[in-house]
Design an enzyme around this catalytic site. Structure first.
Site, PDB file in Angstrom:
ATOM      1  N   LEU A 243     -22.815  76.666  66.725  1.00 57.09           N
ATOM      2  CA  LEU A 243     -21.792  77.670  66.461  1.00 57.09           C
ATOM      3  C   LEU A 243     -20.998  78.010  67.720  1.00 57.09           C
ATOM      4  CD1 LEU A 243     -20.566  79.651  64.393  1.00 57.09           C
ATOM      5  CD2 LEU A 243     -22.275  81.326  65.147  1.00 57.09           C
ATOM      6  N   ASP A 244     -19.674  77.816  67.639  1.00 55.25           N
ATOM      7  CA  ASP A 244     -18.734  78.174  68.706  1.00 55.25           C
ATOM      8  C   ASP A 244     -19.015  77.464  70.028  1.00 55.25           C
ATOM      9  OD1 ASP A 244     -17.398  79.909  66.989  1.00 55.25           O
ATOM     10  OD2 ASP A 244     -18.665  81.607  67.511  1.00 55.25           O
ATOM     11  N   GLU A 245     -19.655  76.296  69.966  1.00 55.13           N
ATOM     12  CA  GLU A 245     -19.980  75.571  71.194  1.00 55.13           C
ATOM     13  C   GLU A 245     -19.414  74.155  71.205  1.00 55.13           C
ATOM     14  OE1 GLU A 245     -24.002  75.791  72.456  1.00 55.13           O
ATOM     15  OE2 GLU A 245     -24.115  77.977  72.312  1.00 55.13           O
TER      16      GLU A 245
END
Length: 299
Positions: A243-245
Site C-alpha cells: 500500500l502506497d509504496e
C-alpha cells in the site's frame, strides 16, 4: 464535445504517423548508443530526441529513451522490431518500441471527490493530455453528469471490502472489453487486490494525498495537522501490492503554517494533487518512464 476532441486525436495521429519511441534498459557497457544509432540510421530513421542515464558506468544499469521519425513506419514496424532483436540480444536489453500514432486508451477510477478527475478532463479537452479516455468507473454517482456530458461512458459499480472480488471481476471485464492501456486512480478510495494489480502491472497510476513516505494510508491531512508539519504534498506512483509504496513518478509540496487546520490543509493539498497526477499521467502517455525495481527513471 466528443467529436471536437476526436478531431484533435485524429490530427495528432496524422502528424505522428511516422514517429516512434524506443525505451531500453540494459547493463551499461561501451557501444550501446553507437549500435542503436547505427541501427536507426540503417533503417532510414531520424532521431529527434534522446535522453540517457547510467546508474554506474562501471557495471551499472543503463537507460535510454529515443524518439525518432521513420518513413512508412506503420508498414515497417514489425520488420523494425524483428531486426532490432539481434542488438537486444547482444547487449541483454529489456526494450520496447512505442508508436506515437497508437493513442493510449485510458480508464479513470474515481470515488466521491472529483478534483483530480476534473483536472484530467480539462487537460484532455484542451488537447494537452493526449489519450482516449474510454471510460470512467466509480463507486459513487457523484461525477456521472460531468463525465457523460463529455460523451465518456460512466460505469457506477458500488464497491466495498466485502464484495471486492466480484467488483473487480466486473471491472476487469470492462477494461479488457475496451482494450485499456492505462488505469488512473483519481482519488479512488478502494484497495485493489493482488490479482487486479498483477493483471495491469506498471499500468495503474495512483495519486496519494501526502508526500510519501510520510503519512502512508488513510487520513493524511488530519495526521499532518496533528503532527504540526510546515509542508504538505502529494505523490503519484504506480500501484503495487504494498500500500502506497509503489514506484514514485512525481511529487510536489506546498507550505502550510499554524493557522491552517486539517480542512485548510486538505484544500491546499487538493491543488497539489491535481497537478502532480496530471504530470505523472502525461509522462506515462509520452512513454517517458522506465520502472527499475521500486524506482522510476523519468526522461
Amino acid at each position: 464535445m466528443k467529436s471536437y476532441i476526436q478531431e484533435k486525436v485524429n490530427a495528432f495521429k496524422d502528424q505522428n504517423e511516422n514517429r516512434a519511441r524506443l525505451l531500453i534498459n540494459c547493463p551499461d557497457q561501451p557501444g550501446i548508443i553507437a549500435a542503436v544509432s547505427e541501427f536507426l540510421y540503417e533503417h532510414n530513421a531520424n532521431i529527434v530526441e534522446s535522453s540517457q542515464y547510467s546508474v554506474d558506468p562501471e557495471g551499472g544499469e543503463f537507460f535510454i529513451r529515443i524518439e525518432f521519425d521513420c518513413p512508412e513506419l506503420q508498414e515497417k514496424s514489425q520488420q523494425l522490431e524483428d531486426d532490432f532483436q539481434k542488438i537486444a540480444d547482444t547487449f541483454k536489453m529489456d526494450w520496447k518500441f512505442m508508436y506515437v500514432y497508437n493513442v493510449k486508451k485510458m480508464a479513470v477510477f474515481v470515488s466521491k471527490e472529483p478534483h483530480c478527475l476534473l483536472e484530467l478532463l480539462w487537460e484532455w479537452q484542451s488537447g494537452d493530455l493526449m489519450a482516449d479516455i474510454s471510460m470512467v468507473i466509480s463507486n459513487h454517482e457523484t461525477s456521472r453528469e460531468m463525465v457523460e456530458s463529455l460523451g465518456i461512458p460512466y460505469y457506477y459499480i458500488p464497491a466495498n471490502k466485502d464484495i471486492r472480488q466480484q467488483v473487480e471481476k466486473k471491472q476487469i471485464e470492462l477494461l479488457h472489453e475496451h482494450d485499456i492501456d492505462v488505469i488512473v486512480l483519481a482519488r479512488y478510495m478502494q484497495i485493489l487486490t493482488p490479482n487486479f494489480v498483477e493483471t495491469f502491472k506498471d499500468r495503474i497510476i495512483n495519486i496519494h494525498h501526502s508526500f510519501l513516505p510520510a503519512f502512508i494510508g488513510a487520513n493524511p491531512y488530519e495526521r499532518a495537522y496533528r503532527r504540526g508539519v510546515k509542508l504538505i504534498g502529494a505523490t503519484s506512483h504506480y500501484v503495487t501490492n504494498d500500500l502506497d509504496e509503489g514506484p514514485i513518478i512525481e511529487q510536489d509540496i506546498s507550505r502550510v503554517d499554524h493557522r491552517d487546520n486539517a480542512e485548510d490543509m486538505k484544500k491546499i493539498g487538493q491543488s497539489v494533487e491535481r497537478s502532480v497526477l496530471a504530470r505523472a499521467v502525461k509522462w506515462h502517455l509520452e512513454d517517458r518512464i522506465i520502472v527499475h525495481g521500486n524506482k522510476t527513471i523519468v526522461f
